[in-house]
Design an enzyme around this catalytic site. Sequence first.
Site, PDB file in Angstrom:
ATOM      1  CG  ASN A 393      -1.872   1.180   1.236  1.00  0.00           C
ATOM      2  OD1 ASN A 393      -1.854   1.994   0.322  1.00  0.00           O
ATOM      3  ND2 ASN A 393      -2.653   1.288   2.274  1.00  0.00           N
ATOM      4  CG  ASP A 394       1.861   3.155   3.727  1.00  0.00           C
ATOM      5  OD1 ASP A 394       0.766   3.673   3.412  1.00  0.00           O
ATOM      6  OD2 ASP A 394       2.146   2.797   4.873  1.00  0.00           O
ATOM      7  CB  VAL A 395       5.848   0.690  -1.269  1.00  0.00           C
ATOM      8  CG1 VAL A 395       6.490   0.422   0.076  1.00  0.00           C
ATOM      9  CG2 VAL A 395       5.029  -0.498  -1.703  1.00  0.00           C
TER      10      VAL A 395
END
Lengths: 464, 100
Positions: A393-395
């Site tokens: 997600n964040d990446v």
Amino acid sequence: MSANLSAFFYLISGILFILALRGLSSPETSRQGNYFGIAGMVISIIVTFLSVGNFGPGFIYVLIFLILGGSVGAFIAFKIPMTAMPELVAGFHSLVGLAAVFVAISAFLNPEAFSLGFIGNIKLASLIEMSLGAAIGAITFSGSIIAFLKLRGIMSGAPITFKGQHFINLILGLAIIFLIFYLCRSQASNIFWLLVTISFIVGVLLIIPIGGADMPVVISMLNSYSGWAAAGIGFTLENTALIITGALVGSSGAILSYIMCKGMNRSFFNVILGGWGANEQSGSSESKEQKPVKNGNADDAAFLMKNASSVIIVPGYGMAVAQAQHALREMVDALKKNGVKVSYAIHPVAGRMPGHMNVLLAEANVPYDEVFELEEINNDFANCDVAYVIGANDVTNPIAKTDPQSPIYGMPILDVEKSKSVLFVKRSLSPGYAGIDNDLFYRDNTLMLFADAKKMTEEIVKSL
Amino acid sequence: MEIDPFIFRLSIFILSIFIGYYVVWSVTPSLHTPLMSVTNAISSVIIVGAIIAALAETNSNIFETSNIFGFLAIILAAVNIFGGFLVTQRMLQMYKKKKK
């Protein structure tokens, strides 16, 4: 065996250890490298037996304990599932740390055996070296135990912070330095025990404020500590193999920590001080919940990917949790049969330890030349038809490039948004570890697949 | 004037840090997990100290406190040595090239 001859053999061991690390520069040479490492270890142990030259009843006990520990280690090594690698490594670090503490204690209690002087009159340099080894070893031990508990899920991965935390750590850190100084003057054994105890506490306090997704940094850091502890003991014992190894492991861990921090665009101290995103972002996410998303199912995903000419897979920690790597590989095989070009894109901090995703993909028999690092593959997203994001997600969050206010601003991300369409396998719309909403979820070319990563991938395989 | 042997050891230590620095940067990122497990295994060479501690002769009693700490350290280090090298081997076996 004369001291000079054994020193020479220890040097050979040290060189073999260097070659063991050198072998890891490519998968082809890596297996050979591991054999060099084993050879170095065998030489060290045999030379130690010969130079001590005591083959009395104690020797039998040594062999028994060696075999006992060895069989436990071998059993763990064969049984452990690859998804549990991060906690295994953390657990192993704790053992090295504790072993360093024990050796230091033993040297303190019986300095004559190591020719370091006598009880109450240990050589100053040796005393400093062994207390540093013991202190770093103790920090490595208790810190690794906390990391292990967090990775294993026995302890919550959420950062534990309290008021005055950094102040307490600072005081304890200064106390360690003061105690070492005082120990050198008094040679008192209760000071030594106090030093070890405080170091154990520091290890715990150091790791509890660090959250789950920062674990790659923590593990690398503890790796580095275990090296410095070994080097400290190496100086005490005047043993070249141990000094070389300690330096190698210490710098290896430090480099990995640096790479991990760079992968998140955060400074080392920012990670260590902990508590990222725990308090700043918690309140603001509610207003965004209402935005519409496109919700898809396995058939839609299969249709999209079958008709694509190229697909890039972006795995993350969610894939590890769901153990979806084998299903993923089956899906890729089915796609390849349809003439789709598939590659994998790995973010440096994907997962819970450096290289975590690569090991899982290797376990599922994915050839390593289909797996690419961020810099190698990031330009390919623009020419790719479908990006299949599984458990990451964040990446992938483009906010890292656009919003200077965001806590992940400046973090290098995989340019998933540039591909023609994006498939997101995720259990819910919840934000990732950093607590930030991912703008990608709401884009027109994004299809959300709400399901467990493994189940969804298996269903896609079926409809292919 | 004689040079303290400590200086020699310190030289070895510092040069090894440099070797470590260059060698580790050349490790391919996909092998970072095996790198951690193998560094873990080799740092268990601390078993050398544990053996010396365990075999030290103290009043003809082989189970003095200092010996016991040595024995305990041997167990811990042995778990690491076998566990570390074997799990590394197991991982490295899995890295395969595409079948042509």
